[in-house]
Design a protein around this motif. Sequence first.
Motif, PDB file in Angstrom:
ATOM      1  N   GLN A   1       0.199  -1.106   0.061  1.00 20.02           N
ATOM      2  CA  GLN A   1       0.203  -0.197   0.228  1.00 20.02           C
ATOM      3  C   GLN A   1       0.990   2.023  -0.313  1.00 20.02           C
TER       4      GLN A   1
ATOM      5  N   VAL B 142       1.345  -3.635  -7.081  1.00 18.06           N
ATOM      6  CA  VAL B 142       0.648  -4.486  -6.786  1.00 18.06           C
ATOM      7  C   VAL B 142       0.737  -5.690  -6.055  1.00 18.06           C
TER       8      VAL B 142
ATOM      9  N   TRP C 292      -7.739  -8.992   2.399  1.00 16.52           N
ATOM     10  CA  TRP C 292      -8.183  -7.707   1.720  1.00 16.52           C
ATOM     11  C   TRP C 292      -9.987  -8.393   1.314  1.00 16.52           C
TER      12      TRP C 292
ATOM     13  N   ARG D 299      -5.192  -9.860 -14.520  1.00 20.74           N
ATOM     14  CA  ARG D 299      -4.866  -8.683 -14.591  1.00 20.74           C
ATOM     15  C   ARG D 299      -5.865  -8.590 -12.282  1.00 20.74           C
ATOM     16  N   PRO D 300      -4.750  -7.564 -11.856  1.00 23.73           N
ATOM     17  CA  PRO D 300      -4.487  -7.058 -10.042  1.00 23.73           C
ATOM     18  C   PRO D 300      -6.315  -6.450 -10.098  1.00 23.73           C
ATOM     19  N   LEU D 301      -6.482  -7.386  -9.102  1.00 26.20           N
ATOM     20  CA  LEU D 301      -7.952  -6.895  -8.936  1.00 26.20           C
ATOM     21  C   LEU D 301      -8.114  -5.296  -7.893  1.00 26.20           C
ATOM     22  N   THR D 302      -8.687  -4.742  -7.966  1.00 32.01           N
ATOM     23  CA  THR D 302      -8.966  -3.116  -7.588  1.00 32.01           C
ATOM     24  C   THR D 302      -9.969  -3.462  -6.009  1.00 32.01           C
TER      25      THR D 302
ATOM     26  N   LYS E 130      -6.720  -0.085  -0.408  1.00 29.91           N
ATOM     27  CA  LYS E 130      -5.826  -1.581   0.086  1.00 29.91           C
ATOM     28  C   LYS E 130      -5.446  -1.695  -0.845  1.00 29.91           C
ATOM     29  N   PRO E 131      -4.054  -2.493  -0.907  1.00 29.98           N
ATOM     30  CA  PRO E 131      -3.112  -1.931  -2.495  1.00 29.98           C
ATOM     31  C   PRO E 131      -3.887  -3.480  -3.274  1.00 29.98           C
ATOM     32  N   ASP E 132      -3.657  -3.399  -4.728  1.00 35.86           N
ATOM     33  CA  ASP E 132      -3.721  -4.110  -6.258  1.00 35.86           C
ATOM     34  C   ASP E 132      -3.889  -5.226  -5.313  1.00 35.86           C
TER      35      ASP E 132
ATOM     36  N   TRP F 239       3.335  -5.271 -16.119  1.00 27.31           N
ATOM     37  CA  TRP F 239       1.719  -3.787 -15.455  1.00 27.31           C
ATOM     38  C   TRP F 239       2.318  -2.882 -15.497  1.00 27.31           C
TER      39      TRP F 239
ATOM     40  N   ARG G 202       3.709  -0.780 -12.799  1.00 26.76           N
ATOM     41  CA  ARG G 202       4.047  -0.343 -11.796  1.00 26.76           C
ATOM     42  C   ARG G 202       5.359  -0.453 -11.324  1.00 26.76           C
TER      43      ARG G 202
END
Length: 237
Positions: free
Chosen positions: A25, A30, A45, A68-71, A75-77, A106, A108
């Motif tokens: 965070q 990610v 999460w 694909r990361p969840l958002t 809170k962090p992806d 990604w 990032r």
Amino acid sequence: MAKICAVVSRKGGVGKSTIAYEVAQCLGAVLVDLEWDGGSVSRAWGYRAEERARDVLMAAIEHDRAPRPLTGFRKPDLVPGSPELVDVGLDPEAWADLLTTWAGEWGREWVVIDTHPGASASTHGAMAAANVVLVPTGLRTRDLDAVEQIVAEAADYPMVVVPNMVPRIPPAPEIKRLGAMVHGTPVRVGVPIPHVSKIATRKRRMAMSAEDPTPRALEDAVDGYRRLAELVKEYGA
């Protein structure tokens, strides 16, 4: 180039997943969950693998594509973990290549990887791919036994041992032992995270470091997580 922070421990119960969650965070990273048991960052999460028809992580591995990361809110992806990870037949080199490729896709600056406690192919792969390896430990005999083992085996990694859940008056013999085990190695002892009893019973899913304002009871721990994230950034500079 994306940078990777792996959070590892040879035993459970040292606050590894909480540190991974909060550092991710703080870094805007990610967060990749490579645990396959309960108590993982995915559950913290709010993700429940048993409630999902599709396994994000396993699908990505099987189809050779970055998940694909969840958002979520404050809170962090997240790339959620999978109970199927225990049976994945990838060696450490394959894991390192996979994680490095995903991190690049990604886009990032940072990716934080929470690993499964103990030694495993995925943990060794995450360490090999990492720009910095955080090793949380309690200042207790068995916790330090586990740190001593990983320092002996992997001191050539960019490793930072993180004293966690540190009491207000730290135990002097354990502090001395920790200093002795890293003496003469490149391994650093990082920012201590103080013991905050409320963390063990906290129910909120948002990161502590994302709460505004920070609850007074959590201030000391949050300050530690933020300073630890700044230390991680030094390894990517």
